[in-house]
Design a protein around this motif. Structure first.
Motif, mmCIF file in Angstrom:
data_model
loop_
_atom_site.group_PDB
_atom_site.id
_atom_site.type_symbol
_atom_site.label_atom_id
_atom_site.label_comp_id
_atom_site.label_asym_id
_atom_site.label_seq_id
_atom_site.Cartn_x
_atom_site.Cartn_y
_atom_site.Cartn_z
ATOM 1 N N LYS A 1 0.834 -1.199 0.000
ATOM 2 C CA LYS A 1 0.000 0.000 0.000
ATOM 3 C C LYS A 1 0.871 1.253 0.000
ATOM 4 C CE LYS A 1 -4.109 -1.951 2.216
ATOM 5 N NZ LYS A 1 -5.087 -1.813 3.324
ATOM 6 N N ASP A 2 0.305 2.327 -0.549
ATOM 7 C CA ASP A 2 0.955 3.633 -0.519
ATOM 8 C C ASP A 2 0.796 4.201 0.890
ATOM 9 O OD1 ASP A 2 2.088 6.109 -1.472
ATOM 10 O OD2 ASP A 2 0.043 6.906 -1.445
ATOM 11 N N LYS A 3 1.905 4.549 1.529
ATOM 12 C CA LYS A 3 1.857 4.973 2.926
ATOM 13 C C LYS A 3 1.063 6.253 3.126
ATOM 14 C CE LYS A 3 4.822 5.865 6.932
ATOM 15 N NZ LYS A 3 6.206 5.918 7.453
ATOM 16 N N LEU B 1 -3.692 3.783 -0.465
ATOM 17 C CA LEU B 1 -4.189 3.073 -1.640
ATOM 18 C C LEU B 1 -3.316 1.869 -1.960
ATOM 19 C CD1 LEU B 1 -4.919 6.144 -3.952
ATOM 20 C CD2 LEU B 1 -6.592 4.804 -2.658
ATOM 21 N N ALA B 2 -3.950 0.824 -2.529
ATOM 22 C CA ALA B 2 -3.195 -0.353 -2.990
ATOM 23 C C ALA B 2 -2.244 0.080 -4.107
ATOM 24 C CB ALA B 2 -4.148 -1.426 -3.480
ATOM 25 N N LEU B 3 -1.039 -0.483 -4.102
ATOM 26 C CA LEU B 3 0.007 -0.024 -5.019
ATOM 27 C C LEU B 3 0.421 -1.174 -5.935
ATOM 28 C CD1 LEU B 3 1.437 2.679 -5.382
ATOM 29 C CD2 LEU B 3 3.274 1.850 -3.920
ATOM 30 N N ASP C 1 -4.502 -4.776 -7.301
ATOM 31 C CA ASP C 1 -4.998 -4.746 -5.921
ATOM 32 C C ASP C 1 -3.868 -4.680 -4.905
ATOM 33 O OD1 ASP C 1 -7.711 -4.959 -6.739
ATOM 34 O OD2 ASP C 1 -7.460 -7.123 -7.023
ATOM 35 N N GLY C 2 -2.631 -4.492 -5.398
ATOM 36 C CA GLY C 2 -1.488 -4.413 -4.507
ATOM 37 C C GLY C 2 -0.991 -5.749 -4.011
ATOM 38 N N LEU D 1 -2.389 19.916 -5.433
ATOM 39 C CA LEU D 1 -2.810 18.533 -5.162
ATOM 40 C C LEU D 1 -2.350 18.111 -3.771
ATOM 41 C CD1 LEU D 1 -2.003 16.763 -8.563
ATOM 42 C CD2 LEU D 1 -4.165 17.778 -7.806
ATOM 43 N N ASP D 2 -3.183 17.368 -3.089
ATOM 44 C CA ASP D 2 -2.884 16.856 -1.749
ATOM 45 C C ASP D 2 -2.397 15.419 -1.890
ATOM 46 O OD1 ASP D 2 -2.791 15.926 0.834
ATOM 47 O OD2 ASP D 2 -4.741 16.750 1.423
ATOM 48 N N ARG D 3 -1.111 15.170 -1.553
ATOM 49 C CA ARG D 3 -0.528 13.831 -1.749
ATOM 50 C C ARG D 3 -1.207 12.770 -0.892
ATOM 51 N NH1 ARG D 3 0.532 9.573 -2.294
ATOM 52 N NH2 ARG D 3 2.464 8.505 -2.877
ATOM 53 N N SER D 4 -1.775 13.156 0.253
ATOM 54 C CA SER D 4 -2.445 12.172 1.101
ATOM 55 C C SER D 4 -3.778 11.715 0.527
ATOM 56 C CB SER D 4 -2.668 12.750 2.501
ATOM 57 O OG SER D 4 -3.583 13.834 2.464
ATOM 58 N N LYS D 5 -4.288 12.451 -0.470
ATOM 59 C CA LYS D 5 -5.555 12.084 -1.098
ATOM 60 C C LYS D 5 -5.389 11.652 -2.547
ATOM 61 C CE LYS D 5 -8.138 15.358 1.781
ATOM 62 N NZ LYS D 5 -9.010 16.578 1.777
ATOM 63 N N THR D 6 -4.292 12.075 -3.168
ATOM 64 C CA THR D 6 -4.094 11.798 -4.592
ATOM 65 C C THR D 6 -2.752 11.119 -4.805
ATOM 66 O OG1 THR D 6 -5.364 13.764 -5.170
ATOM 67 C CG2 THR D 6 -3.991 12.806 -6.905
ATOM 68 N N LEU D 7 -2.743 10.023 -5.517
ATOM 69 C CA LEU D 7 -1.512 9.311 -5.855
ATOM 70 C C LEU D 7 -1.217 9.413 -7.347
ATOM 71 C CD1 LEU D 7 0.856 7.394 -5.379
ATOM 72 C CD2 LEU D 7 -0.769 5.487 -5.451
#
Length: 593
Positions: free
Chosen positions: A301-303, A307-309, A330-331, A455-461
């Protein structure tokens, strides 16, 4: 020869890959191993292609290694024989004689090398990887030959006039300092015997050792002009009067060290005690007896966003055996269906950044449930740009397109080619502006802007982009996006320079391309003034391209003012600012391709 060496390496690794199961792990009290090997030796540098003229050959030898307690570090002795035949010098025939070479011994290099130095060994199940470094003495056997000029006589045999090129070694057998470094990969058949593949590099150093000249030496007169069948050497007073037409007056001495890349297969036998299992291993074995196998599932997952990475390389290591897979959408890494109880370490890497490792202990196998589930978090503060190269005409996928991403703040560039699915992926820094464009002969794309500002990195990958690609063709017209001018001015602004730089690249990659670069205004203002202003702007853009090295004959500047409006915003019509903006544009038209 070098391709053959790498082919053998791959074959050996494929064989080793068939190993079934890990070897029993022991506490190594130290061991002695003796190895015998043989294989291919490939000369390098001037030893091969210059003065030495050495050809690919063979070598063989034995090695003795003593590993100390712990089995990691040791001391090794290496003795080997190498043979490299030499490429013989060609004979040359001219009108009244010839140039020939007399070989005074065998035309080959034959060496015996003895060296000693440290060894390091790491075990991976039934595989051992050893690195070794040696230093010692090489007894070198050099070829001896003389290339001479002969003249035909009216009566009797040809007469040798002078030696044009010859070896210049005081002794045929000489001594030299040598160094040796390499890797050995062994597949252990059992505790004693093993098969291995090794590759190493050997070379001599220095010019003299114990009064011997350590380098192979030749001396001769450099050729100024090659003798041909029609050339005649003239003899006056027992000397060739025109010899300096063909050879330099002064001799040149060349000296080289021996150097070679070697690859071999071999067999190894290890002496020494079997060793004892450590208390920790004995305890682990007890756990194995009491715990049943389970399934291991690892999810990446993205820390920052949770989100699944996907696309992460995951490695699961157990007792020297490593399972490697790539996480899916699905990571999830590839599951281990039947995992024996024990200790496992899990690592994950993407884009050169490693996640903090996680572990599975033998105690996890005692828990209730059939599956051991572990999450591993990848911490990369950058955004991921997922792009796709498509056809500008029908939106079809276009794989294999070269793209260039530019950070507009520091002008750093990265390049990538879209894959079989027409995808490309870049990592974008936070709070940064970028431009991306296709960079391929015969193709054209707009310079697209991408930003992570706001962009907010905690919400957008992920950031997505579809890059439209057009095939260049005669008669086609393209509107260049994002070229703006200051009000009532024709100078090229810095933000427009990057767009025009893309056009420079297109012109360079397509040297037959000839274009018309035109400027257009909206209907506001006087018609004559708009026509004049648009012509100045077009000429300004053309001057910029010329300043970047594009030939003036490949460019035409045209200002059309408001004569080619794209909509109904004519004089007197009420239109929105967006409608007027559509008419203020810069276009290129392909005149010839």
């Amino acid at each position: 020869m070098k391709k053959l060496i790498f082919t053998i390496a791959l074959a050996a690794l494929a064989f080793i890959g068939q190993a079934q199961g890990p070897a029993e792990k022991i506490t190594d009290p130290g061991s002695v191993q003796i190895s015998a090997f043989g294989g291919l030796s490939s000369p390098t540098g001037t030893y091969r292609n210059g003065t030495g003229r050495a050809k690919d050959g063979y070598f063989g030898g034995i090695a003795l290694d003593k590993y100390f307690k712990g089995g990691k570090w040791g001391l090794g002795l290496d003795a080997r024989f190498l043979n490299h035949d030499m490429r013989k010098l060609d004979s040359v025939f001219f009108n009244n004689g010839y140039v020939a070479t007399d070989y005074l011994n065998h035309a080959s290099f034959q060496h015996v090398a003895v060296s000693i130095g440290p060894s390091y060994k790491a075990g991976f199940g039934k595989l051992d990887l050893e690195a070794y470094l040696r230093g010692g003495i090489m007894f070198q056997g050099f070829p001896k030959y003389t290339q001479s000029v002969y003249l035909n006589q009216a009566v009797g045999p040809p007469v040798k006039m002078f030696d044009s090129y010859f070896t210049d070694n005081p002794e045929r057998i000489t001594k030299g300092l040598m160094g040796l470094g390499g890797l050995r990969l062994t597949y252990r058949l059992n505790r004693g015997w093993g098969l291995f593949f090794q590759v190493d590099y050997l070379r001599t150093f220095g010019g003299h050792l114990m009064g011997d000249s350590s380098k192979f030496s030749t001396r001769g007169y450099p050729v100024k002009q090659v003798l041909t069948a029609t050339d005649v050497l003239i003899v006056k007073g027992g000397q060739i009067s025109n010899i300096n037409d063909y050879y330099e007056k002064a001799q040149v001495n060349n000296k080289i060290n021996v150097q070679a890349l070697n690859a071999a297969l071999g067999v190894k036998f290890t002496f020494g005690a079997k060793g004892k299992k450590s208390p920790a291993e004995a305890k682990q074995e007890t756990v194995h007896l009491n715990a049943e196998p389970k399934e291991i599932l690892v999810v990446v997952k993205d820390k920052l966003s949770g989100l699944a990475l996907s696309g992460v390389t995951v490695k699961i290591n157990h007792q020297g055996r490593e399972e490697v897979s790539i996480s899916n959408a699905d990571g999830e890494a590839e599951r281990i269906k039947v995992a024996q109880a024990g200790d496992y370490s899990i690592s994950a890497t993407k884009n050169g950044i490693a996640a903090v490792p996680v572990a599975i202990s033998a105690a996890d196998f005692k828990n209730v449930g059939r599956v051991i589930y572990k999450e591993i978090y990848h911490d990369d503060p950058r955004f991921t740009l997922i792009g796709e190269t498509i056809s500008a005409s029908d939106n079809g996928k276009l794989p294999g397109i070269s793209t260039v991403l530019t950070n507009t703040q520091n002008n750093s560039n990265m390049s990538q080619t879209s894959d079989a699915e027409a995808k490309f992926v870049y990592q974008l820094a936070q709070q940064s502006d970028y431009q991306i464009v296709a960079n391929q002969a015969g193709k054209f794309s707009q310079t697209e802007a991408v930003t992570t500002k706001g962009l907010d990195r905690s919400k957008t990958l992920y950031v997505t982009l579809r890059l439209g690609i057009s095939n260049l063709g005669e008669g086609m017209s393209i509107v260049l996006k994002n070229i703006h001018y200051d009000f009532d001015r024709s100078e090229i602004r810095p933000d427009a320079e990057r767009i025009l730089n893309n056009l420079v690249n297109v012109m360079v990659q397509n040297p037959t391309l000839r274009i018309e670069l035109s400027s257009h205004t909206d209907s506001r203002g006087k018609d004559d003034y708009n026509l004049m202003l648009s012509q100045k702007r077009a000429e300004s853009a053309v001057r910029y391209l010329i300043g970047k090295g594009i030939d003036r004959t490949r460019l035409e500047a045209r200002g059309y003012g408001e004569t080619r409006l794209l909509n109904a915003c004519v004089n007197g019509a009420e239109c929105s600012e967006e409608a007027h903006q559509a008419n203020r544009r810069t276009e290129i038209k392909v005149l010839k391709y």
